[in-house]
Scaffold this motif. Structure first.
Motif, PDB file in Angstrom:
ATOM      1  N   GLU A  33       0.737  -0.808   0.251  1.00  0.00           N
ATOM      2  CA  GLU A  33      -0.417   0.024  -0.342  1.00  0.00           C
ATOM      3  C   GLU A  33       0.360   1.111  -0.305  1.00  0.00           C
ATOM      4  N   THR A  34       2.318   0.814   0.861  1.00  0.00           N
ATOM      5  CA  THR A  34       2.760   2.352   0.016  1.00  0.00           C
ATOM      6  C   THR A  34       3.728   1.970  -0.366  1.00  0.00           C
ATOM      7  N   GLY A  35       4.299   1.341  -1.407  1.00  0.00           N
ATOM      8  CA  GLY A  35       4.937   0.532  -1.606  1.00  0.00           C
ATOM      9  C   GLY A  35       5.254   1.020  -3.494  1.00  0.00           C
ATOM     10  N   LEU A  36       3.795   0.362  -3.231  1.00  0.00           N
ATOM     11  CA  LEU A  36       3.362   0.145  -5.297  1.00  0.00           C
ATOM     12  C   LEU A  36       2.640   1.420  -5.483  1.00  0.00           C
ATOM     13  N   LEU A  37       2.267   1.297  -6.556  1.00  0.00           N
ATOM     14  CA  LEU A  37       1.006   1.995  -7.091  1.00  0.00           C
ATOM     15  C   LEU A  37      -0.216   1.590  -7.340  1.00  0.00           C
ATOM     16  N   VAL A  38      -0.467   0.273  -7.073  1.00  0.00           N
ATOM     17  CA  VAL A  38      -1.282  -0.512  -7.152  1.00  0.00           C
ATOM     18  C   VAL A  38      -2.251  -0.849  -5.703  1.00  0.00           C
ATOM     19  N   GLY A  39      -0.870  -0.206  -4.684  1.00  0.00           N
ATOM     20  CA  GLY A  39      -1.671  -0.060  -3.793  1.00  0.00           C
ATOM     21  C   GLY A  39      -2.229   0.368  -2.607  1.00  0.00           C
ATOM     22  N   PHE A  40      -2.838   1.256  -4.034  1.00  0.00           N
ATOM     23  CA  PHE A  40      -4.164   1.898  -3.015  1.00  0.00           C
ATOM     24  C   PHE A  40      -5.789   1.114  -2.921  1.00  0.00           C
ATOM     25  N   LEU A  41      -5.398  -0.039  -3.457  1.00  0.00           N
ATOM     26  CA  LEU A  41      -6.515  -1.042  -3.524  1.00  0.00           C
ATOM     27  C   LEU A  41      -6.490  -1.620  -2.067  1.00  0.00           C
ATOM     28  N   LEU A  42      -5.264  -2.115  -1.270  1.00  0.00           N
ATOM     29  CA  LEU A  42      -5.455  -2.538  -0.478  1.00  0.00           C
ATOM     30  C   LEU A  42      -6.088  -1.875   1.083  1.00  0.00           C
ATOM     31  N   PRO A  43      -6.324  -2.497   2.036  1.00  0.00           N
ATOM     32  CA  PRO A  43      -6.684  -1.724   3.230  1.00  0.00           C
ATOM     33  C   PRO A  43      -5.834  -1.186   4.175  1.00  0.00           C
ATOM     34  N   GLY A  44      -5.714  -0.893   4.768  1.00  0.00           N
ATOM     35  CA  GLY A  44      -4.435   0.364   5.898  1.00  0.00           C
ATOM     36  C   GLY A  44      -4.920   0.289   7.163  1.00  0.00           C
ATOM     37  N   ASP A  45      -6.148   1.516   7.587  1.00  0.00           N
ATOM     38  CA  ASP A  45      -6.161   1.941   9.151  1.00  0.00           C
ATOM     39  C   ASP A  45      -6.196   0.717   9.398  1.00  0.00           C
ATOM     40  N   THR A  46      -7.667   0.001   8.889  1.00  0.00           N
ATOM     41  CA  THR A  46      -8.465  -0.616   9.483  1.00  0.00           C
ATOM     42  C   THR A  46      -7.590  -1.776   9.828  1.00  0.00           C
ATOM     43  N   LEU A  47      -7.204  -1.875   9.109  1.00  0.00           N
ATOM     44  CA  LEU A  47      -5.997  -3.198   8.946  1.00  0.00           C
ATOM     45  C   LEU A  47      -4.933  -3.232  10.506  1.00  0.00           C
ATOM     46  N   LEU A  48      -4.459  -2.003  10.172  1.00  0.00           N
ATOM     47  CA  LEU A  48      -3.806  -2.479  11.265  1.00  0.00           C
ATOM     48  C   LEU A  48      -4.281  -1.302  13.165  1.00  0.00           C
ATOM     49  N   ILE A  49      -5.693  -1.221  12.692  1.00  0.00           N
ATOM     50  CA  ILE A  49      -5.977  -1.366  14.180  1.00  0.00           C
ATOM     51  C   ILE A  49      -6.670  -2.570  14.096  1.00  0.00           C
ATOM     52  N   ILE A  50      -7.371  -3.816  13.218  1.00  0.00           N
ATOM     53  CA  ILE A  50      -8.172  -5.559  13.746  1.00  0.00           C
ATOM     54  C   ILE A  50      -6.758  -5.517  13.934  1.00  0.00           C
ATOM     55  N   SER A  51      -5.129  -5.300  13.769  1.00  0.00           N
ATOM     56  CA  SER A  51      -3.842  -6.091  13.888  1.00  0.00           C
ATOM     57  C   SER A  51      -3.826  -6.087  15.684  1.00  0.00           C
ATOM     58  N   GLY A  52      -3.535  -5.474  15.646  1.00  0.00           N
ATOM     59  CA  GLY A  52      -3.631  -4.633  17.560  1.00  0.00           C
ATOM     60  C   GLY A  52      -4.943  -5.421  17.740  1.00  0.00           C
ATOM     61  N   LEU A  53      -6.039  -4.898  18.264  1.00  0.00           N
ATOM     62  CA  LEU A  53      -6.569  -5.558  18.643  1.00  0.00           C
ATOM     63  C   LEU A  53      -6.580  -7.035  18.860  1.00  0.00           C
ATOM     64  N   LEU A 171      -4.959  -0.780  22.559  1.00  0.00           N
ATOM     65  CA  LEU A 171      -4.975   0.092  23.667  1.00  0.00           C
ATOM     66  C   LEU A 171      -6.559  -0.371  23.774  1.00  0.00           C
ATOM     67  N   ILE A 172      -7.608  -0.681  22.754  1.00  0.00           N
ATOM     68  CA  ILE A 172      -8.600  -0.952  22.726  1.00  0.00           C
ATOM     69  C   ILE A 172      -9.532  -1.911  23.233  1.00  0.00           C
ATOM     70  N   GLY A 173      -8.365  -3.054  23.072  1.00  0.00           N
ATOM     71  CA  GLY A 173      -8.586  -4.162  23.738  1.00  0.00           C
ATOM     72  C   GLY A 173      -8.763  -4.543  25.510  1.00  0.00           C
ATOM     73  N   TYR A 174      -8.614  -3.372  26.388  1.00  0.00           N
ATOM     74  CA  TYR A 174      -8.410  -3.103  27.962  1.00  0.00           C
ATOM     75  C   TYR A 174      -9.636  -2.214  27.773  1.00  0.00           C
ATOM     76  N   ILE A 175     -10.811  -2.861  27.173  1.00  0.00           N
ATOM     77  CA  ILE A 175     -12.160  -1.599  27.252  1.00  0.00           C
ATOM     78  C   ILE A 175     -12.330  -3.182  27.347  1.00  0.00           C
ATOM     79  N   PRO A 176     -13.475  -3.168  28.314  1.00  0.00           N
ATOM     80  CA  PRO A 176     -13.811  -5.056  28.424  1.00  0.00           C
ATOM     81  C   PRO A 176     -15.265  -4.919  27.434  1.00  0.00           C
ATOM     82  N   PRO A 177     -15.855  -4.908  27.964  1.00  0.00           N
ATOM     83  CA  PRO A 177     -16.769  -4.405  26.936  1.00  0.00           C
ATOM     84  C   PRO A 177     -16.694  -4.846  25.045  1.00  0.00           C
ATOM     85  N   VAL A 178     -15.637  -4.535  24.575  1.00  0.00           N
ATOM     86  CA  VAL A 178     -15.251  -4.234  23.433  1.00  0.00           C
ATOM     87  C   VAL A 178     -14.272  -5.806  23.018  1.00  0.00           C
TER      88      VAL A 178
END
Length: 248
Positions: A33-53, A171-178
């Motif tokens: 996504e950050t190194g190839l011109l076709v990368g804009f078709l790939l997920p970005g922000d959401t992927l990182l947050i979900i990975s951390g969660l 860090l979102i994972g520290y919120i019990p309901p989430v």
């Protein structure tokens, strides 16, 4: 232990299928996504947050969050470096192509406008703007932005975006309901993340494709020639200044 609504999207099944390559796959997506011109078709922000969660709730990658953050941050940095080197090596020629759903002069112009507004800081800020973050390294390389300065800004952007968003998800994972919700409905969350990412991406792709086809059918020029490509190259002074303050 919950029963997944869609078994093949359960984290345990994903880990069993991807094994030690799960984190590698995420890093390859971030790199592309950050190194190839076709990368804009790939997920970005959401992927990182979900990975951390998922690292918090399911230890989905089998390693500590700091290793996940380091790997993703490194992938983002390397992707930015490769994008710059591609632009630097091929120069304006990289913009010489037929208008299509994958390439649009509008995307390049949007990136140039971002540079024009924020100067060199665009390298950092663009990380948080879909599409622009894909074209920024290439635009900087084509314009021959000072490599040391670019690398420094690229590193800062990779840390803030790649490491920062991933750890934010953790860090979102520290919120019990989430955390409880994620553990119970992880498959639904994964589908939702994919859908939320794909809808705007596909909309942009098909909209660009339709416009290009209509323009071609109307006999308009849909090919970026050498002269037009040269016109898309940013001036050196853009990379040397700070943000431009718009007059009120």
């Amino acid at each position: 232990m919950h029963t997944a609504l869609i078994p093949w999207l359960d984290p345990e099944n994903i880990i069993a299928a991807a094994g030690p390559w799960a984190l590698v796959v995420v890093c390859l997506i971030v790199f592309a996504e950050t190194g190839l011109l076709v990368g804009f078709l790939l997920p970005g922000d959401t992927l990182l947050i979900i990975s951390g969660l998922l690292t918090h709730t399911s230890l989905v990658f089998g390693v500590d969050i700091w290793w996940v953050c380091l790997a993703i941050g490194l992938a983002a940095f390397v992707g930015g470096e490769v994008g710059y080197l591609i632009g630097h090596k091929f120069g304006p020629r990289i913009f010489e192509r037929k208008e299509s759903g994958l390439f649009s002069v509008k995307n390049v112009e949007r990136t140039n406008a971002f540079f024009d507004r924020f100067g060199a800081l665009a390298v950092i800020l663009a990380r948080f703007v879909p599409i622009v973050r894909t074209f920024t390294p290439v635009a900087a390389g084509v314009g021959h932005m000072n490599y040391r300065k670019y690398t420094l800004y690229n590193l800062i952007g990779a840390l803030i975006w790649g490491v920062g968003l991933t750890y934010f998800g953790f860090l979102i994972g520290y919120i019990p309901p989430v955390a409880n919700f994620v553990q119970s409905y992880i498959d639904v969350i994964l589908i939702g993340a994919v859908v939320l990412t794909l809808i705007p991406t596909l909309w942009h792709y098909f909209q660009s494709s339709r416009k290009a086809k209509r323009a071609a059918a109307a006999g308009e020029d849909v090919v970026t020639d050498e002269a037009e490509a040269e016109h898309l190259v940013l001036d050196q002074d853009v990379f040397e200044r700070g943000p431009r303050h718009e007059e009120q």
